[in-house]
Every structure is written in structure tokens, then in C-alpha cells.
Design a protein around this motif. Structure first.
Motif: not given
Length: 72
Positions: A15-18, A45-46, A68-70
Motif C-alpha cells: 500500500i505504501e509503495a502504491e 491499494m483497494d 500508511v497515509f498519515g
């Protein structure tokens, strides 16, 4: 149990890489290609999120994605 934790860590890393790839996509390529590229990253990511839901449940999956987003 270690396999489960390892799988979650691997999905989180994906997810982080995407997410990073999508952000970088904003900086390059033509408009249409950029849109298609970012859409593909979001779809990936989904898929990762859905894997987390199957492993951990909806609430924990959302928490991991938000983390991850944070952190980026």
C-alpha cells in the motif's frame, strides 16, 4: 501466527509503495496517462485493503491504511 503478521506487513508495504507511486505520478506524464496511472495505483491499494479486510476485519484494515497515509 508469524505468517499472518508477515502477510499483513507485506500488504502494508505494498500500500505504501502504491501510494508513493501515485504521488509521483502527479508530477509527470501527460494528463490522460497520468490519470490512468494514478487510477491503477488506487485500484491496487483497494485490492490490498480488501486483503487486509479478509485477514483482520474492516476496522483494523482502515486503521492500517490510515496509518500508511498519515506517515507519508
Amino acid at each position: 501466527m508469524d505468517t499472518h503478521v508477515s502477510e499483513v506487513a507485506q500488504i502494508r508495504k505494498q500500500i505504501e509503495a502504491e501510494y508513493i507511486a501515485a504521488q509521483r505520478g502527479l508530477e509527470g506524464l501527460a494528463t490522460v496517462a497520468r490519470h490512468e496511472y494514478i487510477t491503477a495505483r488506487m485500484e491496487n491499494m483497494d485490492r490490498c485493503h480488501q486483503q487486509l479486510v479478509r485477514l483482520l476485519g474492516e476496522e483494523q484494515a482502515i486503521q492500517i491504511v490510515a496509518q500508511v497515509f498519515g506517515t507519508l
